[in-house]
Write a protein that holds these residues in place. Structure first.
Motif, mmCIF file in Angstrom:
data_model
loop_
_atom_site.group_PDB
_atom_site.id
_atom_site.type_symbol
_atom_site.label_atom_id
_atom_site.label_comp_id
_atom_site.label_asym_id
_atom_site.label_seq_id
_atom_site.Cartn_x
_atom_site.Cartn_y
_atom_site.Cartn_z
ATOM 1 N N TYR A 155 4.988 -9.173 -1.574
ATOM 2 C CA TYR A 155 4.714 -8.660 -2.919
ATOM 3 C C TYR A 155 4.754 -9.757 -3.978
ATOM 4 C CZ TYR A 155 5.013 -3.731 -1.511
ATOM 5 O OH TYR A 155 4.779 -2.503 -0.952
ATOM 6 N N ARG A 164 12.776 -5.415 -10.303
ATOM 7 C CA ARG A 164 13.320 -5.404 -8.952
ATOM 8 C C ARG A 164 14.839 -5.511 -9.052
ATOM 9 N NH1 ARG A 164 12.720 -10.109 -4.318
ATOM 10 N NH2 ARG A 164 13.474 -11.376 -6.053
ATOM 11 N N ARG A 204 9.650 -8.320 -13.288
ATOM 12 C CA ARG A 204 8.573 -8.655 -12.353
ATOM 13 C C ARG A 204 7.268 -8.817 -13.120
ATOM 14 N NH1 ARG A 204 10.150 -10.225 -7.492
ATOM 15 N NH2 ARG A 204 9.088 -8.765 -6.116
ATOM 16 N N TYR A 229 10.600 -1.892 -7.909
ATOM 17 C CA TYR A 229 10.067 -2.245 -6.592
ATOM 18 C C TYR A 229 10.852 -1.527 -5.489
ATOM 19 C CZ TYR A 229 9.898 -5.108 -2.318
ATOM 20 O OH TYR A 229 9.814 -5.527 -1.023
#
Length: 466
Positions: free
Chosen positions: A137, A222, A231, A331
Motif C-alpha cells: 500500500y 494508519r 497517510r 488503513y
C-alpha cells in the motif's frame, strides 16, 4: 384491532427500532475505539436516497474537523465496478469485446500476459500477479508509468495459465484502465466523469488527485507503533482502474440507483456483472467488479475497498431493495457487522441483531459454553469442552477480551442453532452444529458463534457481529 391496541403495537415496534439503532451506535463507537479509527460514516440506500446514515469521529485530526455524511473518502477497490461498467458501456457500443486480448490495447507486455482477455482481467482469472502484493500500500503514493507497473508485476511468474484459476489481481484492473483509455481516447478519470459521474449527478466522485482541491476530502491514517500517522492520498497513476476513486454517501446512493434502474447498461449487460465466473476448479464467487456473496439465503453482492489510509465496504441486497455502505479513514480496518446491522434498521431480518432469543434445545449447553469461556479468560487449564486446536488459538488479547466480556455480562441468549452433515472448518476441525449467542454487557452487544464437533467440543469460536 382497536386504535389503542394498534398504537401500542406501533409504539413497541418504534421502541425496538430505537433500541437496535442504539445498539448499532454502541457497536460502532466501541469498534472505532478498539481499532483506533478516527472517523466512520455509514448509510443505507433506497431508491437513490440515503434513508439512514450516521457519522462518527474526526475527518481530520490536525484540524479537528468532524466527519459528516457529506465527507469524501477514498473507496479503493469499490472503484473496480466503475471500471467494469465503463468497459461494458464500450462493449454495448461495439467498440470492444470482452474476449479481446489485452495485447490489442496495451503494448510491450510480457509474453505470458498477452493471451489474457479483458473478461479475464475483470474476473480475476488472468493469472497476472498482483502488483499490490509486491509493492504494498505504501507505493500508492508514488507516481508510476504504465511500463513501471508492468515491470513490477512481472517480477513474479504467472500464478496460473489464463482462465485456469482465480486470484485477485489489482494489476488486472490497472490494465483494464489502460484498455479503457486506449479505446475511448480519453484519460480514465475524464471518461468516467463524462459518461458516469456527470450524467448521474455524482458531484463528489472523482479520481484521488493529491494536488487537487477536493471539498470535504477526509484525511487518511494508519495506526502504527502505538499511534496514528498521516497517510498520503492515492496517486492515480499508481492504481488507475484498480482503485483510484473518492466518493461519499450521497453519490454512492445515486450510483446504487443507477445499477437498479439500468441507467448506464442494458439489463442483460448489467446481469453479466453479477454472474460469477467459473474456472476448471468451479465457481469463483466473483463476477465483473463484484463479489457474488449470498447472505443468509438472500441474494447479495459486495465489494470492499482499502487504500493506504482508508477502508470501506459496500453491499447490495436487491431482493430487499436496499444497499448499505460504510467508510472509515483508517488503513486495514475491517468493518465487521456494521453494514448488516445498518441494513437491518430498514429491512429487519438481514442481520442477527433482529433475531429473537430461542429456548435452549439441549440442557446445559449455555452453562458449558460460559464455563469454557471463563477458562479462556483465566488462561487455563484447557477444559474438555474446547478442542486442543481451538485452545491453541487463544492468545493474550482473546483472554483479555473474554475477561472483559464476562466481568460485565448482563445476558447470554441463544439466537440460532443449526445442525448439518459433518464438515471441516478453517482449523481443519470437523463440526456438525453451530450455536449463535447474543452476549450483552455494560459496554455493548455482540454475537458469538460456537461450532461443535460430534463429541460436543468447541472447535471454533468467533465474533459474528452481523
Amino acid at each position: 384491532m382497536s386504535f389503542t391496541r394498534a398504537g401500542g403495537v406501533l409504539g413497541c415496534l418504534a421502541m425496538a427500532a430505537v433500541a437496535m439503532a442504539d445498539d448499532l451506535d454502541a457497536y460502532v463507537r466501541n469498534y472505532m475505539k478498539e481499532r483506533h479509527v478516527p472517523a466512520g460514516v455509514w448509510g443505507v440506500f433506497k431508491d437513490g436516497k440515503v434513508v439512514k446514515s450516521r457519522a462518527y469521529g474526526r475527518a481530520n485530526l490536525e484540524l479537528n474537523v468532524r466527519a459528516t455524511s457529506d465527507s469524501v473518502f477514498e473507496i479503493g477497490s469499490v472503484s473496480k465496478q466503475f471500471t467494469a461498467t465503463a468497459l461494458l458501456m464500450l462493449m454495448e457500443e461495439g467498440r470492444l469485446s470482452l474476449d479481446d486480448r489485452i495485447e490489442k490495447y496495451v503494448g510491450d507486455l510480457p509474453e505470458g500476459w498477452r493471451p489474457v482477455t479483458l473478461r479475464q482481467l475483470l474476473e480475476h482469472t488472468s493469472g497476472i500477479p498482483d502488483m499490490e502484493e509486491i509493492f504494498g500500500y505504501e507505493s500508492y503514493r508514488n507516481i508510476y508509468t504504465p511500463a513501471q507497473i508492468v515491470q513490477i508485476a512481472n517480477t513474479r511468474p504467472m500464478t496460473f495459465k489464463p482462465g485456469e484459476g482465480f486470484r485477485y489481481s489489482n494489476t488486472g484492473y490497472f490494465l483494464a484502465g489502460l484498455a479503457l483509455e486506449k479505446v475511448s481516447g480519453k484519460p480514465y478519470g475524464r471518461f468516467l466523469q463524462e459518461r458516469i459521474f456527470g450524467p448521474l449527478g455524482m458531484a463528489h466522485t472523482r479520481e484521488s488527485d493529491p494536488t487537487g482541491i477536493i471539498p470535504d476530502r477526509v484525511q487518511g491514517y494508519r495506526f502504527y507503533n502505538g499511534g496514528l500517522e498521516v497517510r498520503d492520498p492515492m496517486q492515480p497513476s499508481a492504481c488507475l482502474g484498480a482503485g483510484t476513486l473518492v466518493s461519499n454517501l450521497e453519490d454512492m446512493a445515486k450510483w446504487d440507483a443507477a445499477i437498479t434502474g439500468h441507467r448506464l447498461l442494458k439489463p442483460e449487460t448489467q446481469a453479466m456483472m453479477f454472474k460469477e465466473a467459473r474456472t476448471p476448479q468451479g465457481p469463483t464467487g466473483y463476477g465483473l467488479g463484484w463479489f457474488v456473496s449470498p447472505w443468509r439465503g438472500r441474494t447479495s453482492y459486495e465489494h470492499s475497498g482499502g487504500t493506504a489510509g482508508f477502508s470501506c465496504d459496500y453491499r447490495r441486497f436487491p431482493e430487499a431493495g436496499i444497499s448499505a455502505m460504510m467508510f472509515t479513514n483508517l488503513y486495514d480496518a475491517p468493518l465487521g457487522g456494521t453494514l448488516y446491522r445498518a441494513a437491518d434498521l430498514v429491512s429487519p431480518g438481514i442481520s442477527y441483531a433482529s433475531l429473537k432469543p430461542m429456548p435452549e434445545p439441549v440442557a446445559g449447553v449455555r452453562e458449558k459454553l460460559l464455563a469454557a469461556m471463563t477458562a479462556v479468560s483465566k488462561g487455563g487449564p484447557r477444559p474438555d469442552a474446547i478442542s486442543e486446536k481451538m485452545w491453541a488459538t487463544y492468545g493474550p488479547n482473546a483472554r483479555d477480551a473474554w475477561r472483559d466480556r464476562l466481568a460485565n455480562i448482563k445476558s447470554f441468549e441463544l439466537l440460532l442453532r443449526e445442525r448439518y452433515k459433518a464438515r471441516k472448518n478453517a482449523l481443519g476441525e470437523e463440526h456438525i452444529e453451530t450455536y449463535l449467542y447474543r452476549l450483552t454487557n455494560e459496554k455493548q452487544v455482540m454475537y458469538i458463534e460456537f461450532q461443535m464437533n460430534p463429541q460436543g467440543q468447541i472447535v471454533l469460536q468467533a465474533r459474528r457481529d452481523y
